[in-house]
Structures are given as C-alpha cells and as structure tokens.
Design a protein around this motif. Structure first.
Motif, PDB file in Angstrom:
ATOM      1  N   PHE A  58       8.776 -25.698   7.338  1.00 22.46           N
ATOM      2  CA  PHE A  58       9.370 -25.674   8.674  1.00 22.46           C
ATOM      3  C   PHE A  58       8.286 -25.293   9.688  1.00 22.46           C
ATOM      4  CE2 PHE A  58      14.151 -24.600   7.749  1.00 22.46           C
ATOM      5  CZ  PHE A  58      14.224 -25.721   6.923  1.00 22.46           C
ATOM      6  N   THR A  60       8.255 -23.852  13.009  1.00 19.54           N
ATOM      7  CA  THR A  60       9.222 -23.210  13.896  1.00 19.54           C
ATOM      8  C   THR A  60       8.531 -22.657  15.140  1.00 19.54           C
ATOM      9  OG1 THR A  60       9.001 -21.014  12.950  1.00 19.54           O
ATOM     10  CG2 THR A  60      10.561 -22.484  11.880  1.00 19.54           C
ATOM     11  N   SER A  65      14.014 -18.012  14.126  1.00 22.17           N
ATOM     12  CA  SER A  65      13.979 -17.430  12.782  1.00 22.17           C
ATOM     13  C   SER A  65      15.268 -17.674  12.019  1.00 22.17           C
ATOM     14  CB  SER A  65      13.736 -15.924  12.862  1.00 22.17           C
ATOM     15  OG  SER A  65      12.636 -15.682  13.695  1.00 22.17           O
ATOM     16  N   VAL A  68      15.138 -20.135   9.146  1.00 18.38           N
ATOM     17  CA  VAL A  68      14.571 -19.685   7.872  1.00 18.38           C
ATOM     18  C   VAL A  68      15.579 -18.771   7.166  1.00 18.38           C
ATOM     19  CG1 VAL A  68      12.660 -18.428   6.786  1.00 18.38           C
ATOM     20  CG2 VAL A  68      12.213 -19.956   8.726  1.00 18.38           C
ATOM     21  N   LEU A 101      10.634 -22.809   0.460  1.00 23.21           N
ATOM     22  CA  LEU A 101      10.537 -22.977   1.914  1.00 23.21           C
ATOM     23  C   LEU A 101       9.393 -22.123   2.461  1.00 23.21           C
ATOM     24  CD1 LEU A 101      11.580 -23.771   4.738  1.00 23.21           C
ATOM     25  CD2 LEU A 101      13.239 -21.938   4.570  1.00 23.21           C
ATOM     26  N   SER A 103       7.368 -21.343   6.210  1.00 25.98           N
ATOM     27  CA  SER A 103       7.413 -21.667   7.637  1.00 25.98           C
ATOM     28  C   SER A 103       6.096 -21.303   8.303  1.00 25.98           C
ATOM     29  CB  SER A 103       8.589 -20.985   8.326  1.00 25.98           C
ATOM     30  OG  SER A 103       8.315 -19.629   8.543  1.00 25.98           O
ATOM     31  N   ARG A 105       4.235 -21.403  12.441  1.00 26.86           N
ATOM     32  CA  ARG A 105       4.626 -21.412  13.846  1.00 26.86           C
ATOM     33  C   ARG A 105       3.830 -22.445  14.632  1.00 26.86           C
ATOM     34  NH1 ARG A 105       7.805 -17.113  16.441  1.00 26.86           N
ATOM     35  NH2 ARG A 105       8.584 -15.936  14.700  1.00 26.86           N
ATOM     36  N   ALA A 119       1.073 -27.650  10.274  1.00 26.22           N
ATOM     37  CA  ALA A 119       1.420 -27.511   8.845  1.00 26.22           C
ATOM     38  C   ALA A 119       0.258 -27.903   7.934  1.00 26.22           C
ATOM     39  CB  ALA A 119       2.638 -28.377   8.529  1.00 26.22           C
TER      40      ALA A 119
END
Ligand code: G1P
Length: 291
Positions: A58, A60, A65, A68, A101, A103, A105, A119
């Motif tokens: 993710f 994000t 949040s 998640v 998962l 995550s 930012r 990512a």
C-alpha cells in the motif's frame, strides 16, 4: 526468449485525498467507503489475491492508517466474537498474515508515477502489478477477476500489460490513451501512449483502466522524476519509454469498470454489485421498477 517471471507483488496507490467525494472523505479515506458490504479497498485486495498476488504493497499518506488497520487481525474483536459463539466468516477477506501487507508513504502528492516509485524498494527486481482501487472492476464471472485475466495474458506474452477499454471520444482527457498496433483476440500491441490527451490529439479511444503489470525497469525511468500532464510525475509517460525495449500490450478484460472516485460511479458500483447479490438483487430491482 527469457523466461516470463511470475507476478507476486501488487502496488496499491492509496494516498489520494478523494476530493471528488467530499464531504464523505473529509475524515475517512475514500478507499474505506462502503460498496454494499465492504470497503472499496477490499475489492482490490480480493482481486489481487484471486490473481495469485502474495505481497500487498500500500502506498499510503497521512490520515490513511485505517487502511492498514483494516487488514490487521482484529484480535479483541475476534476473541470477543469467538467467546460469544458468533461466526467470524464475515471477517475472512479482511485479514492478512504477518508480512503479507507492507505500507510505504507517499509524502507529497506528486502524481501516480511518483506513488508507484515510492514502492520501489519493496518491489525490488521483479515484475509487479498496480491496482488503482478507484477503478472497481465488476463481473468476469467464471473467468476470474480483471487482474487474473491480465496475469493469464501476461503468462502468454510477458513484458508489460495495461488493462484497456474504449471510452467515448469526448472523454479522452480523463485517461491515458493507447496508440494501438495489431490486435489478436483481447490483446492489442501498444505502440505508444499519451496521458490525458484532448479529443483532437488522442491516438485512439482505447483508454488505460487502473490495472497494470509492469517490469521493474519502469522504476529506473521514474527515478528521473520527469513531470508531464498536469505537472505530475505520470506513470503513463514512464511506461511509454518502455515501448520498443520490452513487449507492451493492452488487454480488454471481461469486467465492467466503475469509477468510484466519482459520486455517480460510486453509486453505480453499489447498484451493480447489489443487483448481482441474490439477497439484495430482487429488492433493488423491485424498487427500481417502482420508480
Ligand atoms: C490514472 C492514470 C490514467 C488512467 C486512469 C485510470 O488517472 O494516470 O492514465 O487512464 O488512472 O483510472 P487518474 O484517474 O488518477 O487521473
């Protein structure tokens, strides 16, 4: 020909502010808004898992949040339900196993290409999928979800694949548009692509829908942080640079796209999914017939 490497990872760009859905999205991420009985993000995750994806990434932003948290194990909730003898089946798709998962930012809203680039360390040196949860793909009954259909195409031709669909000529400025080459079955060779062209400048009406299978080389191109349409770092521009270096195809899938980033699209997605539901379908049809 080099072996086609499997697609195990999917990137979900979910840092957007959802301004088209205000006021609903003022304190609630748009991906957490409910479509019939589950948040929008769960449809995207279900579709990824259906396609064999093992690693959910993710991208994000601040205030997001809850996306998640949603996929955590609701330990207190589950323990309480178990004690009360209640079925926890409704929670099945919302759990991830530890490490499934990850995550990262996106610290500034610099565009879709930038979100995907955020990512890069988690993607590493392997092909990956990108799923834009706003584009809710409904249908494909019996043939798997949109991403699964794309993975099947990828397993034939390798390289890079975008999901595509024809859009009305006056809507090209809302999409990445493909310059199409030869078509075989549901696969069209991609000769070029341009982000959000005005109708007069569009090479076709074949628009990119929010599903991609990409080779990691796209990250090296995104590293340059070149800006394009709207002053943003565009994924479409980076992908266009791969054409000619690697196979590139657009695939039409057997599913209908609903743009849940938009109020009308969001309501239509709810209707489409509710009408396919054996319990809700007849109630909605009766209501619609009475109008
Ligand atoms: C993004 C992409 C565009 C694609 C669209 C599909 O645009 O930049 O190429 O056609 O998603 O939904 P956005 O909708 O984020 O403006």
């Amino acid at each position: 020909m080099t072996a086609i490497r499997p697609v195990r990872k999917a990137v979900f760009p979910v840092a957007g502010l959802g301004t088209r859905l205000l006021p609903a999205t003022k304190t609630m991420p748009k991906e957490m808004l409910t479509v019939v009985d589950r948040p929008l993000i769960q449809y995207a995750v279900d579709e990824a898992r259906d396609a064999g994806i093992e690693q959910l990434i993710f991208v994000t932003g601040r205030g997001k949040s809850s996306l998640v948290d949603y996929f955590d194990l609701g330990f207190e909730l589950e323990a309480t339900m178990e004690k009360a003898g209640k079925s926890r089946a409704a929670l099945d798709g919302s759990r991830t196993t530890p490490g499934e998962l990850i995550s990262v930012r996106q610290q500034q809203p610099l565009g879709l290409g930038h979100a995907v680039w955020c990512a890069r360390h988690v993607v590493g040196d392997e092909p990956f999928a990108v799923i834009l949860p706003d584009d809710l793909m409904v249908g494909g009954l019996g043939v798997g979800g949109a991403l699964r259909q794309m993975v099947e195409a990828y397993n034939q031709v390798g390289g890079n694949i975008v999901c595509a669909a024809e859009v009305p000529a006056d809507k090209t400025a809302s999409y990445g548009i493909v310059d199409p080459g030869e078509t075989r079955g549901n696969l069209t060779e991609v000769r070029g692509m341009v982000e959000k062209p005005r109708p007069g400048d569009a090479p076709s009406r074949l628009a990119i829908i929010g599903r991609y299978i990409l080779q990691p080389a796209v990250m090296d191109i995104l590293d340059a942080k070149e800006t394009g349409a709207g002053g943003e770092i565009q994924l479409t521009d980076a992908m266009a640079r791969l054409i000619g270096r690697q196979p590139f195809h657009a695939v039409k899938v057997d599913a209908v796209r609903h743009d849940c980033g938009d109020k009308a699209g969001f309501v239509l997605a709810n209707l489409a999914i509710a009408m396919d539901n054996p319990e809700l379908g007849p109630i909605i049809e009766e209501y619609l017939a009475s109008r």
